[in-house]
Write an enzyme that holds these catalytic residues in place. Structure first.
Site, PDB file in Angstrom:
ATOM      1  N   GLU A 135       0.819  -1.227   0.000  1.00  0.00           N
ATOM      2  CA  GLU A 135       0.000   0.000   0.000  1.00  0.00           C
ATOM      3  C   GLU A 135       0.852   1.275   0.000  1.00  0.00           C
ATOM      4  O   GLU A 135       0.640   2.187   0.793  1.00  0.00           O
ATOM      5  CB  GLU A 135      -0.991  -0.006   1.169  1.00  0.00           C
ATOM      6  CG  GLU A 135      -2.015  -1.110   1.031  1.00  0.00           C
ATOM      7  CD  GLU A 135      -3.263  -0.920   1.871  1.00  0.00           C
ATOM      8  OE1 GLU A 135      -3.560   0.205   2.266  1.00  0.00           O
ATOM      9  OE2 GLU A 135      -3.929  -1.935   2.125  1.00  0.00           O
TER      10      GLU A 135
HETATM   11  C1  LIG Z   1       2.998  -9.578   0.709  1.00  0.00           C
HETATM   12  C2  LIG Z   1       2.566  -8.620  -0.331  1.00  0.00           C
HETATM   13  C3  LIG Z   1       1.219  -8.438  -0.585  1.00  0.00           C
HETATM   14  C4  LIG Z   1       0.803  -7.609  -1.615  1.00  0.00           C
HETATM   15  N1  LIG Z   1      -0.520  -7.547  -1.945  1.00  0.00           N
HETATM   16  C5  LIG Z   1      -0.876  -6.895  -3.102  1.00  0.00           C
HETATM   17  C6  LIG Z   1      -2.212  -6.989  -3.596  1.00  0.00           C
HETATM   18  O1  LIG Z   1      -3.089  -7.633  -2.996  1.00  0.00           O
HETATM   19  N2  LIG Z   1      -2.514  -6.367  -4.766  1.00  0.00           N
HETATM   20  C7  LIG Z   1      -1.579  -5.657  -5.471  1.00  0.00           C
HETATM   21  O2  LIG Z   1      -1.899  -5.140  -6.521  1.00  0.00           O
HETATM   22  N3  LIG Z   1      -0.304  -5.539  -5.004  1.00  0.00           N
HETATM   23  C8  LIG Z   1       0.071  -6.147  -3.858  1.00  0.00           C
HETATM   24  N4  LIG Z   1       1.359  -6.061  -3.404  1.00  0.00           N
HETATM   25  C9  LIG Z   1       2.317  -5.265  -4.152  1.00  0.00           C
HETATM   26  C10 LIG Z   1       2.815  -4.029  -3.400  1.00  0.00           C
HETATM   27  O3  LIG Z   1       1.862  -3.023  -3.457  1.00  0.00           O
HETATM   28  C11 LIG Z   1       4.155  -3.666  -4.047  1.00  0.00           C
HETATM   29  O4  LIG Z   1       5.083  -4.614  -3.579  1.00  0.00           O
HETATM   30  C12 LIG Z   1       4.587  -2.279  -3.732  1.00  0.00           C
HETATM   31  O5  LIG Z   1       3.796  -1.371  -4.421  1.00  0.00           O
HETATM   32  C13 LIG Z   1       6.047  -2.022  -4.057  1.00  0.00           C
HETATM   33  O6  LIG Z   1       6.380  -2.477  -5.348  1.00  0.00           O
HETATM   34  P1  LIG Z   1       7.671  -3.388  -5.554  1.00  0.00           P
HETATM   35  O7  LIG Z   1       7.652  -4.458  -4.542  1.00  0.00           O
HETATM   36  O8  LIG Z   1       7.705  -3.767  -6.963  1.00  0.00           O
HETATM   37  O9  LIG Z   1       8.897  -2.445  -5.195  1.00  0.00           O
HETATM   38  P2  LIG Z   1       9.588  -1.368  -6.166  1.00  0.00           P
HETATM   39  O10 LIG Z   1       8.558  -0.551  -6.852  1.00  0.00           O
HETATM   40  O11 LIG Z   1      10.610  -2.047  -6.987  1.00  0.00           O
HETATM   41  O12 LIG Z   1      10.305  -0.443  -5.092  1.00  0.00           O
HETATM   42  C14 LIG Z   1      11.503  -0.809  -4.448  1.00  0.00           C
HETATM   43  C15 LIG Z   1      11.923   0.303  -3.492  1.00  0.00           C
HETATM   44  O13 LIG Z   1      12.110   1.529  -4.200  1.00  0.00           O
HETATM   45  C16 LIG Z   1      11.397   2.555  -3.566  1.00  0.00           C
HETATM   46  N5  LIG Z   1      10.949   3.515  -4.569  1.00  0.00           N
HETATM   47  C17 LIG Z   1      10.376   3.273  -5.763  1.00  0.00           C
HETATM   48  N6  LIG Z   1      10.136   4.431  -6.396  1.00  0.00           N
HETATM   49  C18 LIG Z   1      10.555   5.425  -5.577  1.00  0.00           C
HETATM   50  C19 LIG Z   1      10.579   6.840  -5.654  1.00  0.00           C
HETATM   51  N7  LIG Z   1      10.121   7.518  -6.698  1.00  0.00           N
HETATM   52  N8  LIG Z   1      11.110   7.521  -4.633  1.00  0.00           N
HETATM   53  C20 LIG Z   1      11.583   6.887  -3.558  1.00  0.00           C
HETATM   54  N9  LIG Z   1      11.587   5.555  -3.419  1.00  0.00           N
HETATM   55  C21 LIG Z   1      11.076   4.835  -4.417  1.00  0.00           C
HETATM   56  C22 LIG Z   1      10.221   1.859  -2.883  1.00  0.00           C
HETATM   57  O14 LIG Z   1       9.774   2.623  -1.784  1.00  0.00           O
HETATM   58  C23 LIG Z   1      10.868   0.558  -2.436  1.00  0.00           C
HETATM   59  O15 LIG Z   1      11.512   0.770  -1.210  1.00  0.00           O
HETATM   60  C24 LIG Z   1       1.773  -6.866  -2.353  1.00  0.00           C
HETATM   61  C25 LIG Z   1       3.119  -7.004  -2.054  1.00  0.00           C
HETATM   62  C26 LIG Z   1       3.530  -7.873  -1.069  1.00  0.00           C
HETATM   63  C27 LIG Z   1       4.987  -8.038  -0.818  1.00  0.00           C
END
Ligand SMILES: Cc1cc2nc3c(=O)[nH]c(=O)nc-3n(C[C@H](O)[C@H](O)[C@H](O)COP(=O)(O)OP(=O)(O)OC[C@H]3O[C@@H](n4cnc5c(N)ncnc54)[C@H](O)[C@@H]3O)c2cc1C
Length: 847
Positions: free
Chosen positions: A502
């Site tokens: 989220e």
């Molecule tokens: C257990 C679990 C349950 C989930 N459930 C759902 C679900 O039900 N439905 C759904 O759609 N998604 C779900 N998600 C997805 C979740 O919303 C994403 O994991 C999240 O949005 C982060 O994306 P990512 O993991 O690809 O990280 P990335 O986008 O690769 O980010 C990696 C890091 O970079 C940082 N970052 C990225 N861009 C910036 C920026 N511009 N400035 C500063 N920092 C930045 C982020 O904060 C993070 O620390 C779930 C994820 C997990 C792990």
């Protein structure tokens, strides 16, 4: 001398008018008075009087005549603004404009109206919600064991799943008219909080359908037909929903999802209908592997122009039954051993009819706006509740453990070194829970507080991480060795999930809180931005002019307030008469910091312009100031709402001192990272003219907080409501509770024994294998304690021995016990339930 008096009077007059944020006409009047005084008293040389008066006339006339002012000034600024403004995509705009501004707007005003905060009704439970919390939720807590879920079923056990569905846990936010429980935001929050004090798996399973997903989206945007069909089924658990936004190539940047659909004619239920041919690849989707109803976000294209003349129609949300041909779903991820259902799903050219789009065809392209609008409610309730719940568990159980566990013949909770993390845990929890309640109250008042919910999500999950880490440090090896007796290891492992979902926390802090806050909460910035996008020249000119000059006066006002409250230590800032006397200074200092925030935000925008978006570290620190002001407001509100409990005051004081100190550090970080040396030096003198007002919370205060955590009291109960304490004989938290009560009772008996050994009435030298019964018997025989006291000691020692026990397993950690299940799987490919039963038997034997 006269000149000096005039200059001082003019400066005082300037600061007074700025402080009061007076209108342009009053400013002009003030200047006329100053000039007249100079002419009459000859305060300035004649030539200077002439120059100043001339300059005033030349500037004042256009400034006071709006049409002239616009032509000569604002329109030029508007043109320049349009050129330097970084381009903003539609999704960015929709994200920024989603939700409402609430108390966050007051905190950005430089002059928060504390009466408004204190008048916000306290969230309360209806009798029905209270019963559900006390009966069904308590029952679910008693049924759900994370150890069993993780090691036996790799899921919630089937009977627990059934209970969750039957009792309506999955439909808490669905109104009664659709068969749901129709709970308030606070009712929902209390249920998730309580569940989280017991089982992360149960909490997440319940949380997700009640958060942003099919239920919430249908409620707000579904057609009546969709609502009537799905909501009753979702409420009763006949449908298990999930919502899939995240794609391997679009996580944080979710608006960039490459998942797509083409508008096409196709076959559905034997008829040729207009629909969408959807292709997607999603991952991390909670409840996905067991979902029957897939909420899906994708971008719609209309290459054949079947719906109009646009090709890219934008992000769209649809509901697809997972049984629909082409939907690939069911595989699982393993999110840190948490075993709630989570996994990928995909589909290629899957045809769906238009009526599966949430809200029908009319809502094609509105998906991003829908998601952004609904995010505030979900994010403001679910993660703040689950993380407060985990922290309640940590504080209650670790506090008790720290009293019953002794080393160096002393309860570990009484060592100063351990007091430090305990104080952090208590103070943080008091503040987190206050913020959770205040956010839920806002949602129940009908707000969609997008900035506040981002603050609550980030700061409560970060404080929960700190609280759980502190708890792990305090309990040492007891927290590290996994098994049914470990009450905190599960929360420790699973907690990073909350940090990531989220809105991952780094992104939320660096980009969202201030990025959105500065635009939404600032009284003029959004109006200026909207004016730059206005296509009607006249309207744009009028709106921009009003916003620009309002903005200038606002900046001057906050400059003056920053300076004056800094010079006077904010002692003269008005505070509502009826707040607790012990908290008056906090309100004054918060008002001061609110002015500082508004002033520094304007300086940052003026100095960095569009570059501020890229200066994430600066933006993060400005966001921290706003967030910490919010957390302090919530804390003060809680203290009032709970009747100014004197016994709880150390928790409130610790939390406020800690947060205000951190806000001060964030202010320092902002100032010292402005470019060059002159500006930081100048700002330093304006913001902290007499030095910094805050220090870290005093050690004595920390001692008082730690004491509150390690003994039973009404304060400890209030702090850890609505904690679930298991009644089962071996429940690890229940055991700690019993051991804590016994320890407090036994401490005077222990003291008698120690005193008797010291003065030689009791021989303390006993063989190492002497049991507690024999030790007590000897003390009774020596007349040091009586029989009741001996019994107290024996009971206490027995309970403590059980509390400090950790689980151990056979040398192969039970691999051989699982072998029959593995062999059976290889030889006969037994059904999944048979394998589960075999594994269950083996794991029970293991435990
Ligand atoms: C257990 C679990 C349950 C989930 N459930 C759902 C679900 O039900 N439905 C759904 O759609 N998604 C779900 N998600 C997805 C979740 O919303 C994403 O994991 C999240 O949005 C982060 O994306 P990512 O993991 O690809 O990280 P990335 O986008 O690769 O980010 C990696 C890091 O970079 C940082 N970052 C990225 N861009 C910036 C920026 N511009 N400035 C500063 N920092 C930045 C982020 O904060 C993070 O620390 C779930 C994820 C997990 C792990």
């Amino acid at each position: 001398m006269l000149t000096l008096i005039w200059i001082v009077a003019v400066l005082i007059g300037f600061v007074t008018l700025a402080y009061r944020n007076v209108s342009g006409a009053v400013w002009a009047g003030g200047i006329v008075v100053a000039l007249a005084a100079s002419w009459i008293a000859h305060a300035l040389p004649l030539a200077l009087n002439v120059v100043l008066t001339g300059a005033f006339i030349v500037l004042a006339i256009p400034l006071l005549i709006p049409s002239l002012r616009r032509k000569l000034m604002s329109d030029a600024v508007l043109g320049a603004f349009r050129k330097v403004m970084p381009p903003m995509s539609q999704t960015e705009r929709e994200a920024l404009e989603a939700g409402t501004v609430w108390w966050d707007g007051e905190l950005f005003s430089g002059r928060p109206d504390w009466r408004r905060l204190l008048a916000t009704p306290e969230p309360t439970l209806t009798p029905e919600e209270q019963r559900f919390l006390d009966v069904e939720t308590a029952e679910l807590c008693a049924m759900a064991s994370d150890w069993e879920a993780q090691n036996v079923y790799k899921d919630l056990p089937p009977h627990v799943w059934q209970f969750v569905k039957d009792k309506g846990f999955l439909g808490m936010i669905i109104p009664k008219e659709y068969g749901g429980l129709g709970f308030s935001g606070f009712g929902h929050s209390q249920v998730i909080t309580k569940l989280s004090t017991r089982s992360g798996t149960a909490a997440v399973t319940v949380m997700v359908p009640n958060s942003l997903g099919p239920g919430e989206l249908l409620l707000h945007y579904g057609t009546e037909e969709q609502k009537r069909h799905y909501l009753p089924r979702l409420a009763k658990g006949l449908e298990i929903p999930c919502f899939a936004l995240t794609n391997p190539n679009a996580g944080s940047d979710a608006a960039a999802i490459p998942d797509y659909a083409f508008v096409r004619w196709g076959e559905h239920e034997g008829k040729r209908v207009l629909g969408l041919s959807v292709t997607w690849d999603k991952r991390y989707i909670t409840l996905g592997p067991v979902a029957t109803l897939l909420g899906l976000a994708f971008r719609v294209y209309d290459p054949d122009k079947l719906l109009g003349d646009k090709d890219d129609l934008g992000i769209t949300c649809a509901l697809i039954p997972t049984s629909h041909p082409g939907v690939e779903i069911g595989r699982r991820h393993m999110p840190l051993n948490a075993v709630f259902q989570n996994g990928p799903n995909s589909g290629r050219d899957v045809f769906i009819p238009m009526e599966w789009v949430i809200g029908g065809q009319a809502m094609i392209g509105k998906g991003w706006r829908m998601l952004m609008e609904c995010l505030a409610a979900g994010r403001g309730i679910s993660l703040p509740a689950s993380n407060t719940g985990m922290s309640i568990l940590a504080v209650r159980a670790v506090g008790g453990y720290a009293r019953v566990r002794t080393q160096f013949k002393t309860a570990i909770g009484k060592f100063e070194g351990v007091e430090e993390p305990l104080a952090r845990m208590g103070g943080n929890l008091y503040m987190m829970d206050a913020a959770r309640r205040l956010t839920a109250a806002a949602i129940d008042l009908g707000e969609k507080p997008s900035v506040v919910s981002a603050i609550a999500k980030y700061h409560i999950t970060e404080r929960a991480r700190q609280t759980i880490n502190d708890g792990m440090d305090v309990i040492g090896g007891k927290g590290i060795c996994m098994g049914p007796a470990n009450f905190l290891g599960g929360a420790y492992m699973q907690h990073p999930v909350a940090i990531t979902v989220e809105g991952a926390n780094i992104l939320t802090r660096s980009l969202i809180i201030f990025g959105q806050g500065a635009i939404r909460c600032h009284p003029y910035v959004l109006r200026e931005l909207q004016a730059t996008r206005e296509t009607d020249r006249q309207k744009a000119s009028v709106a921009f002019d009003e916003a620009l000059f309002g903005h200038v006066r606002f900046t001057l006002a906050n400059f003056a307030r920053t300076l004056v409250t800094g010079l006077t230590g904010s002692h003269f800032v008005g505070v509502p008469a009826d707040v607790a006397p012990a908290t008056r200074r906090y309100y004054q200092q918060l008002t001061r910091f609110s002015a500082v925030l508004a002033f520094l935000a304007d300086v940052a925008m003026a100095v960095l312009g569009g570059n501020l978006k890229r200066k994430e570290k600066l933006s993060a620190r400005l966001g921290d100031i706003l967030s910490l002001l919010f957390l302090c407001s919530a804390t003060l509100k809680r203290f009032e709402a709970e009747g100014r409990q004197a016994a709880d005051a150390p928790l409130m004081h610790w939390a406020i001192w800690d947060a205000m100190y951190k806000a001060q550090v964030a202010i320092e970080g902002v100032i010292s990272n402005f470019p060059g040396r002159v500006l930081p030096g100048l700002l330093w003198r304006i913001v902290f003219p007499l030095g910094r007002p805050y220090e870290v919370p005093a050690d004595d205060l920390g001692h008082q907080v730690a004491q509150l955590l390690i003994q039973p009291s009404a304060t400890r109960d209030r702090l850890t409501t609505p904690m679930h304490v298991g009644r089962e004989e071996d429940d690890p938290v229940g055991l700690i509770e019993r051991a804590l009560t016994a320890t407090v009772e036994a401490e005077p008996v222990e003291a008698k024994l120690k005193a008797a050994m010291r003065d030689g009435r009791l021989d303390g030298r006993m063989p190492p294998d002497t049991g507690v019964e024999a030790q007590a018997e000897r003390a009774v025989a020596a007349g040091v304690i009586d029989r009741d006291e001996a019994r107290t000691l024996i009971v206490q020692r027995g309970l403590v021995a059980r509390v400090i026990r950790v689980d151990d397993f056979p040398a192969d950690l039970g691999a051989s016990l699982l072998q029959p299940a593995i062999d059976a799987g290889a030889a006969a490919t037994p059904t999944a339930p048979a394998r589960t039963a075999e594994r269950a038997r083996a794991t029970r034997e293991l435990v």
